[in-house]
Design an enzyme around this catalytic site. Structure first.
Site, short mmCIF file in Angstrom:
data_model
loop_
_atom_site.label_atom_id
_atom_site.label_comp_id
_atom_site.label_asym_id
_atom_site.label_seq_id
_atom_site.Cartn_x
_atom_site.Cartn_y
_atom_site.Cartn_z
N CYS A 31 0.83 -1.21 0.00
CA CYS A 31 0.00 0.00 0.00
C CYS A 31 0.87 1.27 0.00
O CYS A 31 1.55 1.54 1.00
CB CYS A 31 -0.90 -0.06 1.24
SG CYS A 31 -1.68 1.48 1.70
N CYS A 34 0.44 3.67 2.92
CA CYS A 34 0.94 3.04 4.15
C CYS A 34 2.45 3.22 4.27
O CYS A 34 2.97 3.43 5.37
CB CYS A 34 0.60 1.54 4.17
SG CYS A 34 -1.17 1.18 4.07
#
Length: 108
Positions: A31, A34
Site C-alpha cells: 500500500c 501506508c
C-alpha cells in the site's frame, strides 16, 4: 523496514492494553500511502517515547483483525484506550492530525 512493533491476532489484545493510549496502524506492505505513513508514525513514537505505544497490523497477514475493527481502507489508524477502540482515522493524514488525535486522550 519499519521500527514499529508488528502484532498478530495472538498478541493483539494484550498489546493494546500495554499503555493507556495505543495507536494501531492497519495497513499492508504493498500500500503506497501506508509506506508514507510508516516514517510519520516512527517519528511520533520517537518523540513520545514511553508515553505512547504505536503498533502495526498487516491486513494481509491478519485479515481477522481488520474485519474485527471494520477496516475497509488502508491505512486506517485506530486509537485504543485501556484496550478499547476510541477513535478511527481512515486514509493518510498529517503528523499533526495523529498527534492531536492521541493527545486528546493522553493524561497530561
Amino acid at each position: 523496514m519499519s521500527s514499529l512493533r508488528k502484532v498478530d491476532p495472538a498478541a493483539f489484545d494484550t498489546a493494546v492494553r500495554e499503555k493507556e493510549v495505543v495507536l494501531v496502524d492497519f495497513g499492508a506492505e504493498w500500500c503506497p500511502p501506508c509506506k508514507v505513513l510508516s516514517p510519520i508514525l516512527e517519528e511520533l513514537q520517537i518523540e513520545e517515547g514511553e508515553r505512547l505505544s504505536i503498533l502495526k497490523v498487516d491486513c494481509d497477514e491478519s485479515p481477522e483483525l481488520a474485519g474485527r475493527f471494520g477496516v475497509m481502507s488502508m491505512p486506517t489508524v485506530i486509537l485504543f484506550q485501556n484496550g478499547e477502540p476510541i477513535d478511527k482515522l481512515v486514509g493518510l493524514r498529517s503528523k499533526d492530525v495523529y498527534r492531536a488525535a492521541y493527545g486528546r486522550y493522553m493524561v497530561k
